[in-house]
Design a protein around this motif. Structure first.
Motif, PDB file in Angstrom:
ATOM      1  N   ASN A 382       0.853  -1.173   0.000  1.00 10.44           N
ATOM      2  CA  ASN A 382       0.000   0.000   0.000  1.00 10.44           C
ATOM      3  C   ASN A 382       0.900   1.237   0.000  1.00 10.44           C
ATOM      4  N   GLU A 383       0.835   2.016  -1.072  1.00  5.48           N
ATOM      5  CA  GLU A 383       1.679   3.198  -1.177  1.00  5.48           C
ATOM      6  C   GLU A 383       0.858   4.454  -0.885  1.00  5.48           C
ATOM      7  N   ASN A 384       1.415   5.319  -0.065  1.00  7.43           N
ATOM      8  CA  ASN A 384       0.771   6.569   0.336  1.00  7.43           C
ATOM      9  C   ASN A 384       1.724   7.719   0.004  1.00  7.43           C
ATOM     10  N   ILE A 385       1.315   8.579  -0.953  1.00  2.00           N
ATOM     11  CA  ILE A 385       2.141   9.697  -1.393  1.00  2.00           C
ATOM     12  C   ILE A 385       1.513  10.980  -0.861  1.00  2.00           C
ATOM     13  N   ILE A 386       2.281  11.754  -0.095  1.00  2.00           N
ATOM     14  CA  ILE A 386       1.767  12.989   0.479  1.00  2.00           C
ATOM     15  C   ILE A 386       2.709  14.140   0.146  1.00  2.00           C
ATOM     16  N   GLY A 418      -3.775  23.319   0.324  1.00  2.00           N
ATOM     17  CA  GLY A 418      -2.359  23.217   0.033  1.00  2.00           C
ATOM     18  C   GLY A 418      -1.759  21.832   0.190  1.00  2.00           C
ATOM     19  N   ASN A 419      -2.554  20.833   0.588  1.00  2.00           N
ATOM     20  CA  ASN A 419      -2.037  19.489   0.825  1.00  2.00           C
ATOM     21  C   ASN A 419      -2.687  18.481  -0.120  1.00  2.00           C
ATOM     22  N   PHE A 420      -1.970  17.424  -0.411  1.00  5.19           N
ATOM     23  CA  PHE A 420      -2.531  16.369  -1.261  1.00  5.19           C
ATOM     24  C   PHE A 420      -2.065  15.008  -0.749  1.00  5.19           C
ATOM     25  N   GLU A 421      -2.825  13.984  -1.141  1.00  2.00           N
ATOM     26  CA  GLU A 421      -2.519  12.613  -0.744  1.00  2.00           C
ATOM     27  C   GLU A 421      -3.074  11.680  -1.810  1.00  2.00           C
ATOM     28  N   ILE A 422      -2.229  10.779  -2.301  1.00  2.00           N
ATOM     29  CA  ILE A 422      -2.647   9.788  -3.291  1.00  2.00           C
ATOM     30  C   ILE A 422      -2.240   8.408  -2.789  1.00  2.00           C
ATOM     31  N   ASP A 423      -3.174   7.458  -2.854  1.00  2.00           N
ATOM     32  CA  ASP A 423      -2.917   6.095  -2.429  1.00  2.00           C
ATOM     33  C   ASP A 423      -3.092   5.151  -3.614  1.00  2.00           C
ATOM     34  N   PHE A 424      -2.226   4.168  -3.703  1.00  2.00           N
ATOM     35  CA  PHE A 424      -2.414   3.097  -4.671  1.00  2.00           C
ATOM     36  C   PHE A 424      -1.666   1.867  -4.171  1.00  2.00           C
ATOM     37  N   ILE A 425      -1.935   0.707  -4.779  1.00  2.00           N
ATOM     38  CA  ILE A 425      -1.243  -0.505  -4.388  1.00  2.00           C
ATOM     39  C   ILE A 425      -0.235  -0.866  -5.464  1.00  2.00           C
ATOM     40  N   THR A 455       8.487   3.226   0.656  1.00  2.00           N
ATOM     41  CA  THR A 455       7.358   2.448   1.161  1.00  2.00           C
ATOM     42  C   THR A 455       7.300   2.459   2.683  1.00  2.00           C
ATOM     43  N   PRO A 456       6.119   2.565   3.300  1.00  2.00           N
ATOM     44  CA  PRO A 456       4.790   2.692   2.687  1.00  2.00           C
ATOM     45  C   PRO A 456       4.323   4.142   2.516  1.00  2.00           C
ATOM     46  N   ILE A 457       5.053   5.100   3.142  1.00  2.00           N
ATOM     47  CA  ILE A 457       4.668   6.508   3.045  1.00  2.00           C
ATOM     48  C   ILE A 457       5.815   7.279   2.400  1.00  2.00           C
ATOM     49  N   THR A 458       5.497   7.982   1.325  1.00  2.00           N
ATOM     50  CA  THR A 458       6.491   8.803   0.645  1.00  2.00           C
ATOM     51  C   THR A 458       6.060  10.262   0.745  1.00  2.00           C
ATOM     52  N   ASN A 459       6.807  11.020   1.508  1.00  2.00           N
ATOM     53  CA  ASN A 459       6.524  12.450   1.633  1.00  2.00           C
ATOM     54  C   ASN A 459       7.414  13.190   0.652  1.00  2.00           C
ATOM     55  N   ILE A 460       6.823  13.684  -0.433  1.00  2.00           N
ATOM     56  CA  ILE A 460       7.633  14.362  -1.438  1.00  2.00           C
ATOM     57  C   ILE A 460       7.843  15.829  -1.092  1.00  2.00           C
ATOM     58  N   SER A 595      16.036  19.087   3.581  1.00  2.00           N
ATOM     59  CA  SER A 595      15.463  18.248   2.529  1.00  2.00           C
ATOM     60  C   SER A 595      15.388  19.086   1.262  1.00  2.00           C
ATOM     61  N   ALA A 596      15.467  18.417   0.116  1.00  2.00           N
ATOM     62  CA  ALA A 596      15.429  19.139  -1.152  1.00  2.00           C
ATOM     63  C   ALA A 596      14.893  18.232  -2.243  1.00  2.00           C
ATOM     64  N   THR A 597      14.212  18.845  -3.203  1.00  2.00           N
ATOM     65  CA  THR A 597      13.797  18.180  -4.438  1.00  2.00           C
ATOM     66  C   THR A 597      14.415  18.960  -5.585  1.00  2.00           C
ATOM     67  N   ILE A 598      15.188  18.285  -6.406  1.00  2.00           N
ATOM     68  CA  ILE A 598      15.938  18.939  -7.472  1.00  2.00           C
ATOM     69  C   ILE A 598      15.475  18.400  -8.818  1.00  2.00           C
ATOM     70  N   HIS A 599      15.092  19.298  -9.695  1.00  2.00           N
ATOM     71  CA  HIS A 599      14.603  18.950 -11.041  1.00  2.00           C
ATOM     72  C   HIS A 599      15.235  19.946 -12.005  1.00  2.00           C
ATOM     73  N   VAL A 600      16.376  19.571 -12.584  1.00  2.00           N
ATOM     74  CA  VAL A 600      17.172  20.507 -13.378  1.00  2.00           C
ATOM     75  C   VAL A 600      17.650  19.822 -14.647  1.00  2.00           C
ATOM     76  N   LEU A 601      17.973  20.620 -15.648  1.00  2.00           N
ATOM     77  CA  LEU A 601      18.500  20.128 -16.913  1.00  2.00           C
ATOM     78  C   LEU A 601      20.024  20.135 -16.892  1.00  2.00           C
ATOM     79  N   ARG A 602      20.619  19.038 -17.371  1.00  2.00           N
ATOM     80  CA  ARG A 602      22.072  18.967 -17.434  1.00  2.00           C
ATOM     81  C   ARG A 602      22.618  19.868 -18.531  1.00  2.00           C
ATOM     82  N   ASP A 603      23.662  20.624 -18.179  1.00  2.00           N
ATOM     83  CA  ASP A 603      24.381  21.398 -19.192  1.00  2.00           C
ATOM     84  C   ASP A 603      25.470  20.569 -19.850  1.00  2.00           C
ATOM     85  N   GLU A 604      26.074  19.668 -19.081  1.00  2.00           N
ATOM     86  CA  GLU A 604      27.092  18.774 -19.641  1.00  2.00           C
ATOM     87  C   GLU A 604      27.176  17.524 -18.785  1.00  2.00           C
TER      88      GLU A 604
END
Length: 604
Positions: A382-386, A418-425, A455-460, A595-604
Motif C-alpha cells: 500500500n503506497e501513500n504519497i503525500i 495546500g495538501n494532497f494525498e494519493i494512495d495506490f497498491i 514504502t509505505p509513506i512517501t513524503n515528497i 530536505s530538497a527536491t531537485i529537477h534541473v536540466l544537465r548542461d554537460e
C-alpha cells in the motif's frame, strides 16, 4: 469478452456523453421536464453537496481543453490536461448529472451515484463527424460499416418548429455492448424511467446517436408526426440471450436518465425500430434495482482507493466496472433480489499480479445496501504519497490537483488547503514515479518531477508552481522552504565511467549574488550512479556537500547524515532528478534538518 452491464458507474475516470438538446423540436423532452419528471425525481433523494474531479478525453485518449462542464448550478472549464474541478456541487443523494459541451463534439454527459469522497469522473467525447449528407424532401438511408443505419423520411424542422429545406449533414455513432469503451462514451448511466414512470436499471443491446445539421449549421430534427427507422446490429455474443422484441429508450439530456419510448424487433440479428426524434437511442432490457455502495479496506481498516471493481449479476449478462474513490468507496445500481459477484483488481496490468486480487459473492439485496470488503494481504504494497503545494507567491493552493504517474498509469487527486494525498497498491519492483501539481485557478504547473517510493509513506515535501517553469530546486532547512528558479549550471563529470572513480555532480545557481544562492557538489565512486548515496566525513571520498544562502550556511561533511537519492540522470540536455534528506551541522556549529527536491536540466 466483456459485456456492458448496468451497474451505475462512479469514479476516476468515469465517463459519458449525450447529444444536442432539441427541446422545441422534441415535445417528448419538454413533457419530461414537467410533472412526470417531478414525480420521478423523488427517487433521487435529498440535495447534498459533493466534490468532483473530472477528465475529458477524445476517442484517441487525448485530453480536451476548454470544455464547458455543468453540474447543477455549478460550472467549470477544462484545462490543458482536460481536467475540471467543481467543489461543493449541489447534487442528489442518488443522482449527480455532469454535462460536457464543446463545439466539434457531440454533447457528453455522465450520471453517477455520488460517494462521500472525491467523485472522479471520466468522459470520452465523440466527434461531430459527418457520415453522410442528404436532402430534404427525399427519403434516404444512411449506414455505418458495421450495419447500423437510419432511414430518414426527408421531412425536417429547425429548433423553432419551422420547416427546413436544403441539404442535411448526418452525424451518427453506434456503441456496441461488447466494446469496453462504450462504458466511457455512453451518456448518463444505465438508469431509466419506464413507460409507467418507474425507475429501472438497464442492460444494453446497442446504442445509436444521430444528429442532423442544416447547411448553415442549424440543429435539425424530424418533422412532427414523422418517424425514422433505426437498425442496431446485435453482438454475436448476445444472440442467444436477445429477446425477439425489446424496449427502446432515449436519453433525456435535460435530466440525465433514459426514458422508455417504443420498441424494436429482432430481424436477422438486427434490432429494428421507429423513433420520432433524434437523441441517443438505446435497445435495453429493464430490471428493478437497489442502490449498492461498496467499500474496500485493508486489514488495518484503512480505505484503499483506485481499485478496479468488476460487478456481475445473475440477472444481467456480462459485467461492468468502476473504481474506488479516496475513501475506498464506489456506489451504483444493482438488480434487486439478484445474486452476483464482485472482483477486486489493481487498476492496471502488472507483471506480478496477473489476475484478480479477490473474488466474493454478493447479494441478494432487497433494499438499498452498503457492504465492505477487507482485502487480504497479497503480494503488494500500500503506497501513500503525500505533499504540499504552493503557488508562485508562496501561498497555499486551494483549488488544484496533482497527477501521479506510475507504470504508465495516471492517478489524480485534489489539492485541499495546500495538501494532497494519493494512495495506490503496488506489486512490482518499480519504485520510480513522477508527480505534477497543477494550480487550476492560475493555470500554472510545478512541472513533471521524478521521485522514488519510500514504502509505505512517501513524503515528497513541498511543490511550487510559477509560470509553468521547467526547472526548479525546492529545499527546506529547519522547516523554512525556499524555491530557486533557473538559470542553473548543472554538470556531470565521470572520469572513469567503468568504475565511476570520482564521478562528480555539481549544481549551481548564481553564486555571485551571495543572497539566495545554492551550490551542491557530490562525488560518487561506486556504481550505479542512479540510486542512493550517503554523506561522508571527507570532501574527497564519496558523498555530497552543499552551500546555501551564501556564504552563511555551509554544510560540514564531518557532521552530516544525509541521504542523496539520484532518481534520473539523463544525458546533457535532459533532466537530473534527485532528492535529499537528513541532518547536518554547519561550520558555525549549528545543527539543521535539510530536505530538497531537485529537477534541473544537465548542461554537460
Amino acid at each position: 469478452m466483456k459485456l456492458l452491464k448496468s451497474f451505475a458507474l462512479i469514479s476516476v475516470l468515469i465517463l459519458n456523453f449525450s447529444c444536442n438538446d432539441d427541446e422545441v423540436a422534441n415535445p417528448i423532452s419538454q413533457q419530461n421536464s414537467g410533472p412526470d419528471h417531478i414525480a420521478f425525481s423523488q427517487n433521487f433523494g435529498s440535495d447534498i453537496n459533493r466534490d468532483f474531479l473530472g477528465t475529458i478525453m477524445d476517442v484517441n485518449g487525448s485530453p480536451i481543453s476548454n470544455v464547458n462542464i455543468t453540474i447543477g448550478n455549478s460550472n467549470a472549464i477544462t484545462d490543458n490536461n482536460g481536467i475540471f474541478i467543481i467543489r461543493d456541487a449541489e447534487v442528489k443523494q442518488r443522482l449527480a448529472y455532469i454535462k460536457a459541451e464543446k463545439t466539434g463534439f457531440i454533447n457528453a454527459s455522465r450520471s453517477v451515484v455520488p460517494t462521500d469522497g472525491t467523485n472522479k469522473i471520466k468522459i470520452v467525447m465523440l466527434p461531430e463527424t459527418v457520415v453522410a449528407t442528404v436532402n430534404s424532401g427525399i427519403a434516404e438511408e444512411v449506414s455505418l460499416s458495421n450495419g447500423a443505419s437510419v432511414f430518414l423520411p426527408g421531412n425536417y424542422i429547425e429548433t423553432d418548429g419551422s420547416l427546413y429545406s436544403g441539404s442535411v449533414d448526418v452525424i451518427m455513432h453506434h456503441l456496441a455492448p461488447s466494446d469496453e469503451s462504450t462504458q466511457e462514451q455512453m451518456p448518463g448511466m444505465l438508469y431509466a424511467a419506464n413507460a409507467q414512470n418507474e425507475e429501472r436499471m438497464l442492460q444494453t443491446f446497442g446504442m445509436l446517436a444521430v444528429e442532423l445539421r442544416g447547411s448553415g449549421g442549424e440543429d435539425l430534427n424530424l418533422a412532427n408526426n414523422t418517424t425514422a427507422e433505426i437498425k442496431l446490429p446485435l453482438d454475436a455474443s448476445l444472440v442467444s440471450s436477445a429477446p425477439t422484441t425489446i424496449p427502446l429508450w432515449y436519453f433525456d439530456e435535460v435530466n440525465g436518465y433514459w426514458i422508455e419510448d417504443g420498441e424494436a424487433s429482432l430481424v436477422d440479428d438486427t434490432y429494428v425500430g421507429n423513433v420520432n426524434h433524434f437523441s441517443f437511442w438505446n435497445a435495453d432490457t429493464p430490471f428493478e434495482s437497489v442502490n449498492l455502495c461498496v467499500t474496500v479496506v485493508n486489514e488495518m481498516n484503512d480505505p484503499i482507493p483506485n481499485l478496479r471493481l468488476f460487478l456481475s449479476s445473475d440477472y444481467v449478462s456480462g459485467q461492468g466496472f468502476t473504481y474506488t474513490d479516496n475513501l475506498g468507496q464506489a456506489c451504483g445500481s444493482f438488480p434487486i433480489n439478484s445474486n452476483g459477484q464482485i472482483k477486486i483488481s489493481t487498476p492496471f496490468n502488472t507483471t506480478c499480479l496477473t489476475s484478480i486480487l479477490q473474488i466474493s459473492d454478493i447479494g441478494p439485496f432487497t433494499s438499498d445496501s452498503a457492504i465492505e470488503f477487507v482485502l487480504a494481504d497479497y503480494i503488494f504494497e500500500n503506497e501513500n504519497i503525500i505533499g504540499s503545494y504552493n503557488d508562485c507567491n508562496g501561498d497555499l493552493v486551494n483549488n488544484g490537483y496533482v497527477v501521479l504517474r506510475y507504470e504508465n498509469w495516471n492517478f489524480y487527486d485534489l489539492v485541499t488547503d495546500g495538501n494532497f494525498e494519493i494512495d495506490f497498491i503496488r506489486c512490482s519492483d518499480q519504485l520510480n514515479f513522477s508527480v505534477e501539481a497543477i494550480d487550476y485557478d492560475n493555470l500554472q504547473s510545478s512541472g513533471v518531477i521524478n521521485y522514488s517510493l519510500d514504502t509505505p509513506i512517501t513524503n515528497i515535501g513541498f511543490l511550487q508552481s510559477c509560470n509553468n517553469i521547467n526547472e526548479q530546486i525546492i529545499y527546506e532547512i529547519d522547516g523554512n522552504q525556499e524555491l530557486i528558479l533557473p538559470p542553473f549550471d548543472v554538470r556531470f563529470m565521470d572520469n572513469n565511467p567503468e568504475v565511476n572513480n570520482n564521478a562528480t555532480i555539481e549544481i549551481q545557481d548564481d553564486l555571485s549574488s551571495f543572497q539566495n544562492c545554492f551550490w551542491l557538489r557530490g562525488i560518487i565512486q561506486n556504481n550505479p550512479i542512479v540510486g542512493e548515496h550517503f554523506s561522508s566525513d571527507s570532501y574527497n571520498t564519496e558523498g555530497f556537500y552543499f552551500v546555501e544562502g551564501c556564504p552563511a550556511a555551509i554544510s560540514n561533511p564531518q557532521d552530516s547524515e544525509m541521504t542523496f537519492n539520484i532518481i534520473q540522470l539523463g544525458p546533457a540536455g535532459d533532466f537530473l532528478d534527485m532528492d535529499i534528506s537528513g541532518d547536518y551541522v554547519d561550520f558555525n556549529g549549528v545543527s539543521h534538518t535539510f530536505s530538497a527536491t531537485i529537477h534541473v536540466l544537465r548542461d554537460e
